[in-house]
Design a protein around this motif. Structure first.
Motif, mmCIF file in Angstrom:
data_model
loop_
_atom_site.group_PDB
_atom_site.id
_atom_site.type_symbol
_atom_site.label_atom_id
_atom_site.label_comp_id
_atom_site.label_asym_id
_atom_site.label_seq_id
_atom_site.Cartn_x
_atom_site.Cartn_y
_atom_site.Cartn_z
ATOM 1 N N GLN A 1 15.564 9.678 9.771
ATOM 2 C CA GLN A 1 14.981 8.773 10.758
ATOM 3 C C GLN A 1 13.503 9.072 10.973
ATOM 4 O OE1 GLN A 1 17.174 8.557 14.465
ATOM 5 N NE2 GLN A 1 19.140 8.800 13.430
ATOM 6 N N PHE A 2 13.205 10.363 11.083
ATOM 7 C CA PHE A 2 11.815 10.741 11.361
ATOM 8 C C PHE A 2 10.914 10.463 10.169
ATOM 9 C CE2 PHE A 2 8.364 13.868 11.449
ATOM 10 C CZ PHE A 2 7.809 13.568 12.679
ATOM 11 N N ARG A 3 11.361 10.814 8.956
ATOM 12 C CA ARG A 3 10.513 10.696 7.773
ATOM 13 C C ARG A 3 10.320 9.260 7.327
ATOM 14 N NH1 ARG A 3 12.724 12.200 3.624
ATOM 15 N NH2 ARG A 3 14.784 12.868 4.335
ATOM 16 N N LYS A 4 11.354 8.438 7.422
ATOM 17 C CA LYS A 4 11.314 7.098 6.842
ATOM 18 C C LYS A 4 11.088 5.987 7.867
ATOM 19 C CE LYS A 4 12.103 8.448 2.628
ATOM 20 N NZ LYS A 4 11.071 8.290 1.568
ATOM 21 N N ILE A 5 11.347 6.244 9.119
ATOM 22 C CA ILE A 5 11.266 5.165 10.116
ATOM 23 C C ILE A 5 10.213 5.461 11.176
ATOM 24 C CG2 ILE A 5 12.548 3.903 11.886
ATOM 25 C CD1 ILE A 5 15.063 4.334 10.228
ATOM 26 N N VAL A 6 10.311 6.628 11.798
ATOM 27 C CA VAL A 6 9.437 6.929 12.933
ATOM 28 C C VAL A 6 8.020 7.275 12.469
ATOM 29 C CG1 VAL A 6 9.079 8.440 14.917
ATOM 30 C CG2 VAL A 6 11.383 7.674 14.338
ATOM 31 N N LEU A 7 7.905 8.228 11.554
ATOM 32 C CA LEU A 7 6.580 8.700 11.144
ATOM 33 C C LEU A 7 5.723 7.607 10.498
ATOM 34 C CD1 LEU A 7 4.673 11.085 11.042
ATOM 35 C CD2 LEU A 7 5.678 11.733 8.841
ATOM 36 N N PRO A 8 6.230 6.776 9.567
ATOM 37 C CA PRO A 8 5.366 5.718 9.009
ATOM 38 C C PRO A 8 4.816 4.771 10.066
ATOM 39 C CG PRO A 8 7.314 6.010 7.647
ATOM 40 C CD PRO A 8 7.544 6.825 8.879
ATOM 41 N N GLN A 9 5.624 4.456 11.091
ATOM 42 C CA GLN A 9 5.122 3.585 12.150
ATOM 43 C C GLN A 9 4.153 4.327 13.066
ATOM 44 O OE1 GLN A 9 8.121 0.795 13.925
ATOM 45 N NE2 GLN A 9 9.580 2.012 12.768
ATOM 46 N N ALA A 10 4.419 5.601 13.294
ATOM 47 C CA ALA A 10 3.530 6.382 14.157
ATOM 48 C C ALA A 10 2.164 6.594 13.518
ATOM 49 C CB ALA A 10 4.172 7.732 14.475
ATOM 50 N N LEU A 11 2.113 6.639 12.188
ATOM 51 C CA LEU A 11 0.841 6.894 11.516
ATOM 52 C C LEU A 11 -0.171 5.783 11.768
ATOM 53 C CD1 LEU A 11 2.016 8.388 8.112
ATOM 54 C CD2 LEU A 11 0.713 9.541 9.904
ATOM 55 N N ARG A 12 0.281 4.578 12.110
ATOM 56 C CA ARG A 12 -0.654 3.494 12.411
ATOM 57 C C ARG A 12 -1.534 3.838 13.599
ATOM 58 N NH1 ARG A 12 1.061 -1.142 14.133
ATOM 59 N NH2 ARG A 12 -0.856 -2.140 13.431
ATOM 60 N N SER A 13 -1.013 4.552 14.563
ATOM 61 C CA SER A 13 -1.821 4.966 15.712
ATOM 62 C C SER A 13 -2.339 6.392 15.571
ATOM 63 C CB SER A 13 -0.998 4.849 16.999
ATOM 64 O OG SER A 13 0.154 5.666 16.934
ATOM 65 N N ILE A 14 -1.708 7.184 14.701
ATOM 66 C CA ILE A 14 -2.165 8.566 14.519
ATOM 67 C C ILE A 14 -3.452 8.617 13.697
ATOM 68 C CG2 ILE A 14 -1.610 10.758 13.378
ATOM 69 C CD1 ILE A 14 1.284 10.338 14.152
ATOM 70 N N VAL A 15 -3.520 7.806 12.634
ATOM 71 C CA VAL A 15 -4.633 7.908 11.684
ATOM 72 C C VAL A 15 -6.001 7.728 12.344
ATOM 73 C CG1 VAL A 15 -5.704 6.808 9.671
ATOM 74 C CG2 VAL A 15 -3.266 7.345 9.653
ATOM 75 N N PRO A 16 -6.250 6.651 13.125
ATOM 76 C CA PRO A 16 -7.607 6.514 13.700
ATOM 77 C C PRO A 16 -7.997 7.680 14.596
ATOM 78 C CG PRO A 16 -6.345 4.472 13.932
ATOM 79 C CD PRO A 16 -5.380 5.521 13.506
ATOM 80 N N ASN A 17 -7.062 8.135 15.431
ATOM 81 C CA ASN A 17 -7.385 9.237 16.334
ATOM 82 C C ASN A 17 -7.541 10.559 15.589
ATOM 83 O OD1 ASN A 17 -7.190 7.630 18.755
ATOM 84 N ND2 ASN A 17 -4.992 7.629 18.459
ATOM 85 N N PHE A 18 -6.699 10.770 14.577
ATOM 86 C CA PHE A 18 -6.800 12.029 13.838
ATOM 87 C C PHE A 18 -8.061 12.067 12.983
ATOM 88 C CE2 PHE A 18 -5.593 15.359 10.824
ATOM 89 C CZ PHE A 18 -5.073 16.299 11.698
#
Length: 320
Positions: free
Chosen positions: A210-227
């Protein structure tokens, strides 16, 4: 005498064009004019031209010396150290941030407490203090051992042999970056809609999947600009490794400025331009990473610079 074919239709069309528009006829839309925008654009253009003129024509900047130092081997050597330190600290910092964020969101109270304490501690300590503490770490602990607390030791090694200046710089930057990045990753994970978690759980998928295939790919949309903002700060913060005897880009410029005091301003400009180039490259990478993770979330992906150029040239060709 009969009229040539199409004559009557052409005459009727000409009369219709000359006639005044009726209520049902389509009317041409006249765009609203914005004269103040043109005035503001003219003022900005003048100010930019004045700034460029002051920058180029001022002999105090010594652009000939800038060109001499810009690609000198000693400067490029420091630039390469900056790139290595930043890249290694970025990778290790992101992995540490991911672990800390997952621990912070865990249902285990011990993991939550340790993650919160680490984040609180390393965000409270200035980076230069962390680096100086690591440099003097060998004075506190001559050797480092791994084993059972208050019991037998499995491994023992000399800290001074492993902790080179480069390793200490990477460790110090990674520790600080993980603390700041953990909040970015945690915010990105929390931004994923709760329905996604519930749908994945309803399908009986394992938590790790769930974390690797569902949660993390969607979270990266908001993580990438801030990171990426964190990484830009990391590039500039890497200049502090000069104070732990590592000659990065800033360290080399500082050393050369002490040797050639007449070239201090050109050398500072050399460092400035190289830092601007590094952050610009990082911004380009950010654009393509964000575009990759935007697939499926937006109807139309933002065009790349090459696609925009092709579209512009295509419009010019059609207009011609």
């Amino acid at each position: 005498m009969s009229s040539p074919p199409g004559y009557a239709k052409t005459a009727v069309a000409q009369v219709a064009d000359d006639a005044p528009p009726t209520a049902d006829a389509p009317r041409r839309v006249i765009p609203q004019r914005h004269p103040l925008r043109w005035v503001a654009a003219a003022v900005v253009a003048v100010l930019v031209a004045m700034a460029l003129n002051a920058l180029i024509t001022n002999p105090f900047f010594q652009w000939d010396r800038f060109g001499y130092w810009f690609t000198r081997p000693v400067v490029l050597q420091g630039l390469w150290i900056t790139i290595k330190v930043t890249f290694a600290a970025a990778v290790l910092g992101f992995l540490g941030a991911l672990v800390l964020a997952v621990a912070r969101l865990s249902s285990n109270p011990l993991l939550r407490a340790v993650s919160w304490t680490y984040t609180w501690l390393f965000r409270s300590i200035p980076l230069i203090v962390i680096l100086l503490f690591l440099v003097n770490f060998g004075a506190l602990y001559k050797t480092i051992s791994l084993g059972v607390p208050f019991g037998p030791e499995f491994f023992r090694f000399d800290e001074s042999r492993l902790a080179t200046d480069l390793a200490l710089a990477i460790i110090g930057l990674s520790l600080a970056e993980a603390a700041y990045g953990s909040e970015v990753v945690r915010a990105g994970i929390l931004s994923v809609d709760q329905g996604q978690h519930e749908a994945a759980a309803a399908l009986g998928l394992p938590k790790s999947y769930q974390f690797r295939k569902i949660v993390l790919p969607q979270a990266l949309r908001s993580i990438v600009p801030n990171f990426v903002n964190q990484l830009i700060g990391l590039i500039k913060a890497s200049s502090l490794v000069f104070y732990v005897s590592l000659l990065d880009l800033f360290g080399q410029v500082q050393t050369l400025g002490s040797t050639y005091p007449g070239d201090i301003i050109p050398l500072l400009l050399v460092a400035t331009v190289w830092y601007v180039i590094l952050t610009s490259v990082l911004s380009v990478v950010q654009f393509y990473v964000e575009r990759h993770y935007a697939r499926g979330a937006v109807r139309t992906l933002p065009p790349t610079p090459l696609q925009r150029l092709r579209a512009f040239l295509g419009r010019k060709a059609v207009a011609a």
